[in-house]
Design a protein around this motif. Structure first.
Motif, PDB file in Angstrom:
ATOM      1  N   VAL A  10       0.987  -1.113  -0.015  1.00 10.05           N
ATOM      2  CA  VAL A  10       0.059  -0.014   0.104  1.00 10.05           C
ATOM      3  C   VAL A  10       0.909   1.142  -0.095  1.00 10.05           C
ATOM      4  N   PHE A  11       0.720   2.087  -0.963  1.00  7.38           N
ATOM      5  CA  PHE A  11       1.467   3.271  -1.085  1.00  7.38           C
ATOM      6  C   PHE A  11       0.809   4.398  -1.704  1.00  7.38           C
ATOM      7  N   THR A  12       1.271   5.756  -1.677  1.00  4.05           N
ATOM      8  CA  THR A  12       0.500   6.992  -2.104  1.00  4.05           C
ATOM      9  C   THR A  12       1.447   7.728  -3.008  1.00  4.05           C
ATOM     10  N   VAL A  13       0.901   7.917  -4.290  1.00  6.32           N
ATOM     11  CA  VAL A  13       1.740   8.991  -5.269  1.00  6.32           C
ATOM     12  C   VAL A  13       1.367  10.185  -4.806  1.00  6.32           C
ATOM     13  N   VAL A  14       2.211  11.082  -4.351  1.00  3.87           N
ATOM     14  CA  VAL A  14       1.898  12.264  -4.187  1.00  3.87           C
ATOM     15  C   VAL A  14       1.976  13.360  -5.222  1.00  3.87           C
ATOM     16  N   HIS A  15       1.123  13.888  -6.158  1.00  4.88           N
ATOM     17  CA  HIS A  15       1.340  14.788  -7.368  1.00  4.88           C
ATOM     18  C   HIS A  15       1.521  16.306  -6.854  1.00  4.88           C
ATOM     19  N   GLU A  16       2.665  16.804  -7.436  1.00 10.86           N
ATOM     20  CA  GLU A  16       3.286  18.275  -7.266  1.00 10.86           C
ATOM     21  C   GLU A  16       2.123  18.878  -8.043  1.00 10.86           C
ATOM     22  N   PRO A  17       2.073  20.264  -7.621  1.00 12.30           N
ATOM     23  CA  PRO A  17       1.081  21.313  -8.341  1.00 12.30           C
ATOM     24  C   PRO A  17       1.617  21.409  -9.934  1.00 12.30           C
ATOM     25  N   ASP A  52       7.551  10.022 -11.073  1.00  5.57           N
ATOM     26  CA  ASP A  52       8.187  11.462 -10.901  1.00  5.57           C
ATOM     27  C   ASP A  52       7.301  12.290 -10.038  1.00  5.57           C
ATOM     28  N   ALA A  53       7.320  11.910  -8.566  1.00  8.58           N
ATOM     29  CA  ALA A  53       6.444  12.484  -7.851  1.00  8.58           C
ATOM     30  C   ALA A  53       7.131  11.491  -6.499  1.00  8.58           C
ATOM     31  N   ASP A  54       6.543  12.177  -5.102  1.00  5.97           N
ATOM     32  CA  ASP A  54       6.970  11.751  -4.045  1.00  5.97           C
ATOM     33  C   ASP A  54       5.834  10.553  -3.853  1.00  5.97           C
ATOM     34  N   ILE A  55       6.605   9.429  -3.250  1.00  6.89           N
ATOM     35  CA  ILE A  55       6.142   8.139  -3.000  1.00  6.89           C
ATOM     36  C   ILE A  55       6.202   8.007  -1.511  1.00  6.89           C
ATOM     37  N   GLU A  56       4.963   7.722  -0.839  1.00  6.97           N
ATOM     38  CA  GLU A  56       4.868   7.281   0.596  1.00  6.97           C
ATOM     39  C   GLU A  56       4.459   6.054   0.659  1.00  6.97           C
ATOM     40  N   PHE A  57       5.229   4.879   1.467  1.00  4.25           N
ATOM     41  CA  PHE A  57       4.889   3.668   1.499  1.00  4.25           C
ATOM     42  C   PHE A  57       4.394   3.598   2.788  1.00  4.25           C
ATOM     43  N   GLU A  58       2.924   2.975   2.788  1.00  3.42           N
ATOM     44  CA  GLU A  58       2.232   2.827   4.084  1.00  3.42           C
ATOM     45  C   GLU A  58       2.264   1.650   4.781  1.00  3.42           C
ATOM     46  N   ARG A  59       2.306   0.577   3.991  1.00  2.00           N
ATOM     47  CA  ARG A  59       2.204  -0.931   4.377  1.00  2.00           C
ATOM     48  C   ARG A  59       2.602  -1.818   3.502  1.00  2.00           C
ATOM     49  N   ILE A  60       3.532  -2.712   3.824  1.00  2.00           N
ATOM     50  CA  ILE A  60       3.966  -3.663   3.156  1.00  2.00           C
ATOM     51  C   ILE A  60       4.028  -5.043   3.684  1.00  2.00           C
ATOM     52  N   THR A  61       3.433  -5.928   3.232  1.00  2.00           N
ATOM     53  CA  THR A  61       3.621  -7.192   3.947  1.00  2.00           C
ATOM     54  C   THR A  61       4.188  -8.389   3.080  1.00  2.00           C
ATOM     55  N   ASP A  62       5.138  -8.709   3.559  1.00  2.00           N
ATOM     56  CA  ASP A  62       6.108  -9.748   2.610  1.00  2.00           C
ATOM     57  C   ASP A  62       6.501 -10.760   3.303  1.00  2.00           C
ATOM     58  N   PRO A  63       5.857 -12.000   3.249  1.00  2.00           N
ATOM     59  CA  PRO A  63       6.418 -13.173   4.049  1.00  2.00           C
ATOM     60  C   PRO A  63       7.659 -13.440   4.165  1.00  2.00           C
ATOM     61  N   ASP A  64       8.476 -13.347   3.165  1.00  2.00           N
ATOM     62  CA  ASP A  64       9.978 -13.689   3.040  1.00  2.00           C
ATOM     63  C   ASP A  64      10.156 -14.986   3.682  1.00  2.00           C
ATOM     64  N   PRO A  65       9.670 -16.086   3.398  1.00  2.00           N
ATOM     65  CA  PRO A  65      10.022 -17.370   4.151  1.00  2.00           C
ATOM     66  C   PRO A  65      11.373 -17.861   4.116  1.00  2.00           C
ATOM     67  N   GLU A  66      12.144 -17.308   3.152  1.00  2.00           N
ATOM     68  CA  GLU A  66      13.276 -17.577   2.935  1.00  2.00           C
ATOM     69  C   GLU A  66      14.357 -16.393   2.905  1.00  2.00           C
TER      70      GLU A  66
END
Length: 227
Positions: free
Chosen positions: A5-12, A152-166
């Motif tokens: 889950v992430f948000t792309v924040v666009h500049e004016p 070409d914008a600011d990216i804000e990552f809000e939630r990342i779920t990655d099991p990464d078993p190995e």
């Protein structure tokens, strides 16, 4: 199943849809369906809000309605947008886009990294375009880095779920390079001898990309330490 889950924040002045929604804080744009192949994308969006906002959004339907393209100056691809339904408080749009080598999008990047079976949900308020990506498999970190490097914008990552078993037995090269450069430049000294933005300029990458690579590298080192 993995979720990002992430948000792309666009500049004016960058994205006309973002500029329009910013002028009408109560307006919202949400994807009802989004389908993507290697070279095409088609989607259905529902916009809600004041009549004036929907009127202006309907006027954008066509050459300037590029909700998915991540390129600052627009996209030369074959894009078609059609109004499917219009009421006093709602506008439903259908869009079809034939991708070009110079343009990219979140759905296309997601398909390239995760393959078929990706589920995409998008909600846009003002300049904040939030994406929720559900994928059956694939490298989450590589997808995130590509989004940061292409958008070409600011990216804000809000939630990342990655099991990464190995967990990785070795630090990925890009993260290792960022960590090595940071150490050599005095980033971890007290007081810090270089700021994040200066280090990012030295590496030739966006500050958000550097921050993400350092966080992943630090997480890898921590796991190695407690094993």
């Amino acid at each position: 199943m993995r979720e990002v889950v992430f948000t792309v924040v666009h500049e004016p002045g960058v994205n006309p849809v973002a500029d329009l929604l910013a002028d009408y804080p109560s307006a919202r744009l949400r994807s009802l369906a989004c389908h993507v192949t290697e070279s095409t994308l088609w989607r259905v969006d529902r916009a809600s809000g004041p009549t004036a906002a929907l009127d202006e959004l309907e006027d954008l339907a066509g050459a300037r309605y590029f909700t998915d393209c991540l390129v600052r100056d627009g996209c030369d691809g074959d894009w078609e947008t059609t109004v499917l339904d219009r009421t006093d408080g709602s506008l439903v749009l259908y869009s079809y886009w034939e991708r070009t080598p110079d343009c990219d999008s979140i759905p296309h990047l997601a398909r390239e990294h995760f393959g078929d079976g990706v589920v995409l949900d998008e909600t846009w308020r003002g300049r904040r375009q939030q994406w929720r990506v559900l994928a059956p498999d694939g490298p989450v970190s590589a997808f995130i880095e590509d989004v940061q490097e292409v958008a070409d914008a600011d990216i804000e990552f809000e939630r990342i779920t990655d099991p990464d078993p190995e967990p990785d037995t070795e630090l990925p090269p890009k993260q290792a390079d960022a960590l090595t450069t940071a150490v050599e430049a005095g980033y971890y000294e007290t007081p810090r001898e270089i700021e994040t933005y200066e280090l990012a300029e030295q590496l030739g990458i966006p500050g958000s990309t550097l921050s993400y690579r350092l966080r992943r590298a630090e997480s890898w080192l921590a796991r190695q330490y407690v094993q």
